[in-house]
Design a protein around this motif. Structure first.
Motif, PDB file in Angstrom:
ATOM      1  N   SER A 181      -3.225 -18.031   7.009  1.00 39.04           N
ATOM      2  CA  SER A 181      -2.531 -17.241   5.991  1.00 39.04           C
ATOM      3  C   SER A 181      -2.482 -17.986   4.660  1.00 39.04           C
ATOM      4  O   SER A 181      -2.721 -17.405   3.597  1.00 39.04           O
ATOM      5  CB  SER A 181      -1.103 -16.937   6.478  1.00 39.04           C
ATOM      6  N   ARG A 273       0.351 -10.303  18.057  1.00 40.04           N
ATOM      7  CA  ARG A 273      -0.133 -11.277  17.073  1.00 40.04           C
ATOM      8  C   ARG A 273      -1.644 -11.437  17.074  1.00 40.04           C
ATOM      9  O   ARG A 273      -2.172 -12.458  16.598  1.00 40.04           O
ATOM     10  CB  ARG A 273       0.533 -12.648  17.269  1.00 40.04           C
ATOM     11  N   ASN A 295       2.256  -1.525   8.170  1.00 36.84           N
ATOM     12  CA  ASN A 295       1.294  -1.979   7.166  1.00 36.84           C
ATOM     13  C   ASN A 295      -0.070  -1.339   7.423  1.00 36.84           C
ATOM     14  O   ASN A 295      -0.525  -1.259   8.565  1.00 36.84           O
ATOM     15  CB  ASN A 295       1.155  -3.496   7.192  1.00 36.84           C
ATOM     16  N   ASP A 314       1.377  -8.032   9.562  1.00 38.28           N
ATOM     17  CA  ASP A 314       1.089  -8.836   8.372  1.00 38.28           C
ATOM     18  C   ASP A 314      -0.290  -8.456   7.852  1.00 38.28           C
ATOM     19  O   ASP A 314      -1.192  -8.133   8.642  1.00 38.28           O
ATOM     20  CB  ASP A 314       1.100 -10.335   8.704  1.00 38.28           C
ATOM     21  N   PHE A 316      -3.460  -9.528   4.895  1.00 39.86           N
ATOM     22  CA  PHE A 316      -4.005 -10.614   4.072  1.00 39.86           C
ATOM     23  C   PHE A 316      -4.934 -10.027   3.018  1.00 39.86           C
ATOM     24  O   PHE A 316      -5.693  -9.098   3.288  1.00 39.86           O
ATOM     25  CB  PHE A 316      -4.822 -11.600   4.926  1.00 39.86           C
ATOM     26  N   GLY A 330      -5.346  -9.122   8.601  1.00 45.82           N
ATOM     27  CA  GLY A 330      -3.964  -9.064   9.039  1.00 45.82           C
ATOM     28  C   GLY A 330      -3.771  -9.491  10.475  1.00 45.82           C
ATOM     29  O   GLY A 330      -4.721  -9.891  11.165  1.00 45.82           O
ATOM     30  N   GLY A 333       1.676  -6.998  15.302  1.00 40.83           N
ATOM     31  CA  GLY A 333       3.064  -7.388  15.462  1.00 40.83           C
ATOM     32  C   GLY A 333       3.369  -7.848  16.870  1.00 40.83           C
ATOM     33  O   GLY A 333       2.475  -8.181  17.647  1.00 40.83           O
TER      34      GLY A 333
END
Length: 381
Positions: A181, A273, A295, A314, A316, A330, A333
């Motif tokens: 990240s 993840r 997202n 997430d 990126f 990304g 979750g």
């Protein structure tokens, strides 16, 4: 002397119990997984000083993910094998006791006594012949039993030693994701086709009620702002692109969801993840929260074609960047399983651990098409 009934019992044991079929040692899979995690750890150290840190760290995260999955599956096989052996040994308690009794009798009887027989020399000769035939078979059964017991011990030790390896691997992949990240945020070498207008994007988001409406609005903004032309053509790759994430197809194009609504995309089950990457070089048209989809990342691999990925935790990158194939966009979750959870679940046959879902939609000329015409949906992970 060795009673005739003992030799007959020995013959009966050999006839009644077939020789154990050779089985693949499941411990090898767990051992190989441990080696893969160790290699991933070494790769992480090397990635921190690599020239292309993003690429090196992406490969490192993948290596950790593959190693942890291999460890999970290896330990599951180990636990199954241990349970199988323990059950078999318990079911054969009487047989094992008889076998040990016969072997003990043979081993403790003196040679002169073994040669005596109530029927005289002829009976003794026959007894000796039977003993010569029985002894190798008994030894084979004893060796098989000894091997089974040793395998159970080895498998239990392997499970115990795996706890620390899992802890190291889970900690390593967490460090690798954090480093990735940071490396993506620091990256300055990517070309940009356009600079996002945050005001126009905010207006579009506030006025949009559907994913289709947002995608159409992006196309209108691009036309109005004169986004730099792109001559990319990935037509030859159609049908052969990998999933953006390691996972399994959960729902197909046009299938109804839990609410009974038919969706114009596919749903892929992933592990918590899991790393999401672009399957081909593409321009990031949008990334960030959208509606109730979590997202969303919208990629443009060629003119008038959009890959829409939603459900990430997430993301990126920046809108307007042109990113090469395999670039992370990304993470999914969820909470990554702790080592104790992996160990406790290792013996279960069910439960894939794929608790997260990534929605993938493909649009061409502002209309949805079946993503399975673009991606290799038969792959697993």
């Amino acid at each position: 002397m060795m009673p005739l009934r003992v030799m007959m019992l020995a013959l009966g044991l050999l006839a009644a119990v077939p020789a154990q079929a050779a089985t693949q040692n499941p411990g090898e899979a767990a051992t190989a997984a441990a080696a893969a995690l160790e290699a991933a750890s070494e790769r992480l150290d090397a990635a921190k000083s690599a020239n292309d840190r993003v690429k090196a760290l992406t490969e490192t995260v993948r290596a950790y993910e593959d190693g942890l999955q291999a460890m999970r599956e290896g330990l599951r096989r180990v636990a199954r094998r241990e349970t199988q052996l323990t059950t078999q040994l318990k079911a054969r308690e009487d047989e094992v006791a008889d076998l040990l009794g016969v072997i003990t009798t043979i081993e403790t009887s003196t040679p002169p006594v073994l040669m005596l027989h109530p029927s005289g020399p002829l009976g003794a000769a026959r007894s000796a012949m039977m003993l010569a035939e029985v002894t190798p078979g008994l030894q084979a059964r004893a060796d098989a039993l000894r091997n089974d017991l040793q395998e159970v011990r080895d498998l239990r030790l392997l499970q115990q030693s795996a706890a620390q390896q899992l802890e190291d691997g889970l900690r390593g992949v967490q460090d690798a994701r954090a480093a990735l990240s940071t490396a993506i945020a620091d990256r300055q070498d990517l070309p940009k086709r356009f600079t996002e207008d945050p005001v126009q994007t905010a207006i579009l988001i506030s006025s949009t009620e559907t994913l289709t409406g947002f995608a159409d609005g992006l196309a209108l903004i691009a036309e109005a702002n004169g986004v730099e032309a792109d001559d990319a053509d990935i037509t030859d790759l159609r049908g052969d692109l990998p999933f953006p994430v390691e996972g399994l197809l959960l729902r197909g194009y046009g299938d109804k969801d839990a609410a009974g609504v038919a969706r114009a995309g596919i749903l892929v089950a992933t592990r918590p993840r899991a790393l999401v990457t672009t399957p081909t070089a593409a321009t990031i048209r949008y990334l960030g929260p959208l509606l109730d989809l979590g997202n969303v990342v919208i990629l443009e691999p060629q003119p008038n074609t959009l890959f829409i990925l939603s459900g990430l935790a997430d993301v990126f990158g920046e809108a307007g960047q042109v990113i090469p194939e395999g670039t992370p966009v990304g993470l999914m979750g969820g909470d990554a399983a702790a080592s104790s959870a992996i160990l406790s679940l290792s013996g279960e046959g069910g439960g894939t651990g794929r608790s997260e879902t990534l929605y993938i939609e493909v649009r061409m000329e502002n209309s949805p098409v079946d993503p399975e015409t673009w991606f290799r949906t038969g792959q697993g992970g």
